[in-house]
Motif scaffolding. Sequence first.
Motif, short mmCIF file in Angstrom:
data_model
loop_
_atom_site.label_atom_id
_atom_site.label_comp_id
_atom_site.label_asym_id
_atom_site.label_seq_id
_atom_site.Cartn_x
_atom_site.Cartn_y
_atom_site.Cartn_z
N ALA A 18 8.10 -42.24 -38.24
CA ALA A 18 8.27 -40.76 -38.53
C ALA A 18 9.28 -40.13 -37.19
N THR A 19 9.15 -40.54 -35.94
CA THR A 19 10.00 -40.11 -35.06
C THR A 19 11.48 -40.49 -35.47
N GLU A 20 11.85 -41.62 -36.14
CA GLU A 20 13.14 -41.90 -36.27
C GLU A 20 13.39 -41.09 -37.47
N VAL A 21 12.72 -40.86 -38.46
CA VAL A 21 13.15 -39.95 -39.49
C VAL A 21 13.53 -38.77 -39.20
N VAL A 22 12.72 -37.92 -38.07
CA VAL A 22 13.17 -36.81 -37.59
C VAL A 22 14.32 -37.07 -36.86
N LEU A 23 14.59 -38.16 -36.12
CA LEU A 23 15.97 -38.13 -35.20
C LEU A 23 17.00 -38.08 -36.40
N ALA A 24 16.91 -38.71 -37.32
CA ALA A 24 18.05 -38.97 -38.49
C ALA A 24 18.21 -37.44 -39.21
N ARG A 26 17.76 -34.72 -37.59
CA ARG A 26 18.47 -33.70 -36.77
C ARG A 26 19.61 -33.96 -36.74
N SER A 27 20.14 -35.43 -36.66
CA SER A 27 21.45 -35.81 -36.36
C SER A 27 22.40 -35.66 -37.58
N GLY A 28 21.75 -36.01 -38.72
CA GLY A 28 22.26 -35.95 -39.88
C GLY A 28 23.05 -37.46 -40.18
N ASP A 29 22.82 -38.31 -39.35
CA ASP A 29 23.50 -39.55 -39.18
C ASP A 29 22.96 -40.62 -40.53
N HIS A 30 23.54 -40.74 -41.70
CA HIS A 30 23.17 -41.58 -42.66
C HIS A 30 23.50 -42.89 -42.63
N LEU A 31 24.19 -43.33 -41.58
CA LEU A 31 24.71 -44.79 -41.17
C LEU A 31 23.52 -45.53 -40.33
N ALA A 32 22.77 -44.73 -39.55
CA ALA A 32 21.82 -45.49 -38.97
C ALA A 32 20.56 -45.85 -39.64
N THR A 33 19.98 -46.94 -39.21
CA THR A 33 18.62 -47.46 -40.05
C THR A 33 17.65 -46.85 -39.27
N VAL A 34 16.57 -46.32 -40.22
CA VAL A 34 15.40 -45.53 -39.68
C VAL A 34 14.59 -46.78 -39.15
N CYS A 35 14.54 -47.76 -40.11
CA CYS A 35 13.55 -48.91 -39.91
C CYS A 35 13.90 -49.71 -38.65
N GLY A 36 15.14 -49.89 -38.62
CA GLY A 36 15.89 -51.03 -37.83
C GLY A 36 15.66 -50.28 -36.28
N ALA A 37 15.89 -48.98 -36.15
CA ALA A 37 15.66 -48.34 -34.83
C ALA A 37 14.10 -48.35 -34.40
N ALA A 38 13.06 -48.35 -35.36
CA ALA A 38 11.80 -48.53 -35.06
C ALA A 38 11.24 -49.97 -35.01
N GLY A 39 12.21 -50.89 -34.93
CA GLY A 39 11.92 -52.36 -34.84
C GLY A 39 10.98 -53.11 -36.02
N ILE A 40 11.57 -52.43 -37.42
CA ILE A 40 10.83 -52.70 -38.48
C ILE A 40 11.67 -53.23 -39.42
N ASP A 41 11.42 -54.48 -40.09
CA ASP A 41 12.19 -54.94 -41.16
C ASP A 41 11.13 -55.48 -42.38
N GLU A 42 11.82 -55.94 -43.43
CA GLU A 42 10.70 -56.05 -44.55
C GLU A 42 9.99 -57.23 -44.46
N GLU A 43 10.16 -58.06 -43.46
CA GLU A 43 9.19 -59.08 -42.93
C GLU A 43 8.16 -58.72 -42.10
N ASN A 44 8.09 -57.45 -41.67
CA ASN A 44 7.00 -57.01 -40.77
C ASN A 44 5.86 -56.54 -41.43
N ARG A 45 4.69 -57.04 -41.65
CA ARG A 45 3.60 -56.60 -42.43
C ARG A 45 3.18 -55.16 -41.93
N THR A 46 3.13 -54.94 -40.35
CA THR A 46 2.71 -53.83 -40.29
C THR A 46 3.49 -52.56 -40.51
N GLY A 47 4.78 -52.85 -40.15
CA GLY A 47 5.83 -52.08 -40.56
C GLY A 47 6.03 -51.60 -41.89
N ILE A 48 5.71 -52.48 -42.79
CA ILE A 48 5.59 -52.38 -44.19
C ILE A 48 4.36 -51.43 -44.58
#
Length: 247
Positions: A18-24, A26-48
């Motif tokens: 949620a924090t990373e979505v808020v930052l995006a 505010r910045s309007g930066d569409h190139l940044a990855t929300v999940c990557g900034a939060a340390g989450i990828d599609e293999e992270n069960r808790t992150g999913i």
Amino acid sequence: MDQTHASSPLAGAVHDLATEVVLALRSGDHLATVCGAAGIDEENRTGIAAARVIGADLLLPSVLYGRHPHPGDVAVLDRAVREFPPKPDAPAATAWSHWHMISTLQRFAPPPPGATGTTGPGTAAGAGMTGTYAEPDAAWLENAPWQSFTHQLSVLAPLAVPAAPSAVQRAAADRTVDLARGFVRAVRRRDWLQAAGAGRWLAAIGGEPATLGLERGLDFVELMGGHDPRVTLHVRAARLMAEARAR
């Protein structure tokens, strides 16, 4: 991860996303990855699982700014759809959240031409799938008391986005006075997350009573409840949609 807001690994992951979505937003930066900034990828069960909690708002910056989302974020949301389909006896709000996640994925990666068929409640229909996922029933919203109506709509606040018609959105548009009453009640009860969700709906559909003072009300909600990034997410989304309607 900010441990002061994390009572469990899942809560911490939801907070970070949620924090990373808020930052995006505010910045309007569409190139940044929300999940990557939060340390989450599609293999992270808790992150999913956290992505399932955040729902389609994972791609909200792209929806509101009209830009393509990062492929990593799309992959995480698609995995969440596949991993956590609603059970047959799931609450209606869960089915609607699932429907909106699929609809948002297809908004950015629609099915190929000629695709037919309708997926069932336990079938994903995301970036790599074909077909559509039928809207769940929304008749239960029509006669719900305004208190319950506001609560359910706040849970479904991710559906409050432009160009995403649904039976839930139509119900909200038909009951703006009830939503406004619910917004005031949530503020008085210091339920900042519900107030932010209701305020987001009012900003999305417009037509709220002029006496409500929605803009100042949202400022107060963010001031008092902004320690929860989910509150800030809804407030920021509300402001962006109100600004877009005013242009």
